[in-house]
Design an enzyme around this catalytic site. Structure first.
Site, PDB file in Angstrom:
ATOM      1  N   HIS A  24       0.832  -1.209   0.000  1.00  0.00           N
ATOM      2  CA  HIS A  24       0.000   0.000   0.000  1.00  0.00           C
ATOM      3  C   HIS A  24       0.867   1.260   0.000  1.00  0.00           C
ATOM      4  O   HIS A  24       1.814   1.366   0.793  1.00  0.00           O
ATOM      5  CB  HIS A  24      -0.899  -0.022   1.258  1.00  0.00           C
ATOM      6  CG  HIS A  24      -1.737   1.205   1.419  1.00  0.00           C
ATOM      7  ND1 HIS A  24      -1.929   1.818   2.636  1.00  0.00           N
ATOM      8  CD2 HIS A  24      -2.424   1.939   0.509  1.00  0.00           C
ATOM      9  CE1 HIS A  24      -2.712   2.876   2.467  1.00  0.00           C
ATOM     10  NE2 HIS A  24      -3.028   2.969   1.194  1.00  0.00           N
TER      11      HIS A  24
HETATM   12 CA    CA Z   1       0.449  -0.331  -4.282  1.00  0.00          CA
END
Ligand code: CA
Ligand code: TV1
Ligand code: ZN
Length: 390
Positions: free
Chosen positions: A182
């Site tokens: 992320h």
């Molecule tokens: Ca990513």
């Protein structure tokens, strides 16, 4: 024999400093700056350097990095020495700034950080000055770094610095992140502004996969007075996603985001740990599918800043980034998928010596992303985009 012509109608600039490549995070650490050497050797063996403007990246200045980072953090970064992690008088700062196993203190750390950051700042400025339409810094893309904290192999957030440059010229900038992790640092840096739309695709498992953030409903603080509410888009995935699912998901999500938000420029983080066979990753993507995302993004004909990121199986990182360079200079249809005889370190590319080995045949991870799950993700993005205007 390999000499690629310049692309027609636009310029591609390459920003790099070979001094980055010589830094070592330590014996068993997965981050290997040497993968950049391998990438450059492939790009040169194909003659792609003839198709771009090549710039030696300068080090970002302390003041440039201070546009995002806190000065007490930069001061520490500038003066730490190997061994300080164990030194008692430094231990409060080592803890506060999160140095340790993931983010070790190695020889030349500040030099390393300022050089990769300088490459991204230079690349963004070339786009702003209309001296380049596509600017590449494969040494950048270090998306986890925070204002006053190192995180996940990242110390200085070059992406944030690049976006800040682009915001001087463009009312809206879109950030896309295809690293398997992320893009939390970039998301957080811009989560109180509507001038940046961040979109990250990643493996999500709150408790068992770093950094544990980026759920579908993590869309930025939704306080009614926060203009940045809804401007973080997250596409959380499970293990084993394959080429076709990923490409169609990417095209639907990014197509909808660009059409709604209408950015003036795009920053694309191409972390190669989303490839199959990555030492830290868990997807089944082949080099061609990773590249298809780059090709799709290029088709919007917007100023494009392309950075690297993760990628822990160096031979495949270099394959992907060389292939993506060929897409960006419009040479992907003309280069030979067989790796040139002349390439340095050619032994790393055996036994197939292909730019496109079948990674999913070498290590196949069960695809835990059902069709309904993926359809739900697309639906959630469409729902979220109803709050956003371009
Ligand atoms: Ca990513
Ligand atoms: C030293 C030596 C450090 C061997 C780190 C894998 C190592 C990892 C190592 C490792 C490793 C992570 C966590 C646990 C946080 C920790 C560039 C307390 C074999 C952009 C960063 C992943 C990804 C960090 C960076 C993660 C990027 N995974 N061996 N460390 N908790 N850290 O889980 O997004 O690719 O693994
Ligand atoms: Zn990663």
């Amino acid at each position: 024999i390999y000499r690629i012509p310049r692309p027609q109608g636009y310029r591609v600039s390459w920003h790099a400093n070979p001094a980055v490549e010589g830094h070592h995070f330590g014996q068993s650490h997965p981050m290997k700056p040497w993968r950049l050497t391998l990438t450059k050797q492939l790009v040169m063996a194909y003659g792609m350097h003839n198709a771009m403007d090549l710039y030696l990246a300068r080090a970002a200045t302390y003041e440039e990095m201070a546009e995002f980072h806190e000065t007490d953090y930069l001061d520490f970064l500038r003066q730490v020495m190997p061994g300080d992690i164990e030194r008692a008088e430094q231990s409060d700062k080592v803890v506060r700034f999160n140095f340790g196993d993931d983010c070790p203190i190695f020889d030349g750390l500040y030099n390393y950080c300022s050089l990769y950051a300088g490459g991204t700042v230079d690349a963004a400025r070339k786009l702003c000055n209309d001296q380049s339409e596509i600017a590449i810094n494969w040494s950048g893309g270090l998306h986890h770094a925070k204002k006053a904290e190192a995180s996940g192999f990242c110390y200085v957030n070059d992406i944030v610095l690049g976006v800040l440059q682009l915001l001087r010229h463009h009312p809206r900038v879109m950030y896309i992140d295809i690293d398997v992790h992320h893009g939390d640092g970039v998301e957080q840096a811009f989560w109180s502004t509507d001038r940046v739309l961040t979109v990250s695709f990643h493996k999500y498992d709150k408790d068992n996969f770093f950094p544990g953030t980026g759920a579908s409903d993590d869309t930025g603080p939704t306080h009614p007075l926060n203009p940045g509410a809804h401007h973080s888009i997250n596409v959380p995935l499970n293990d084993g996603i394959d080429d076709n699912s990923y490409i169609s998901l990417y095209e639907e999500v990014i197509g909808a985001c660009v059409n709604t938000y209408r950015p003036g420029a795009i920053v694309l983080q191409c972390g190669a740990d989303s490839l199959g066979c990555d030492r830290l990753g868990c997807f089944n993507l082949n080099v061609s599918a990773h590249g298809a995302c780059v090709a799709f993004t290029k088709k919007f004909n917007l100023p494009l800043l392309v950075v690297g990121g993760g990628g822990y199986t160096p031979r495949n990182v270099s394959r992907a980034w060389a292939h993506e360079t060929s897409i960006l200079v419009d040479a992907d249809k003309i280069i030979d998928p067989q790796i040139p005889q002349s390439v340095a370190f050619r032994n790393h590319f055996g036994p197939d010596y292909s730019l496109f080995p079948s990674l999913s045949l070498i290590r196949q991870i069960e695809n835990k992303n059902s069709r309904p799950y993926l359809e739900g993700l697309v639906e959630a993005v469409h729902e979220q985009l109803r709050y956003i205007k371009g």
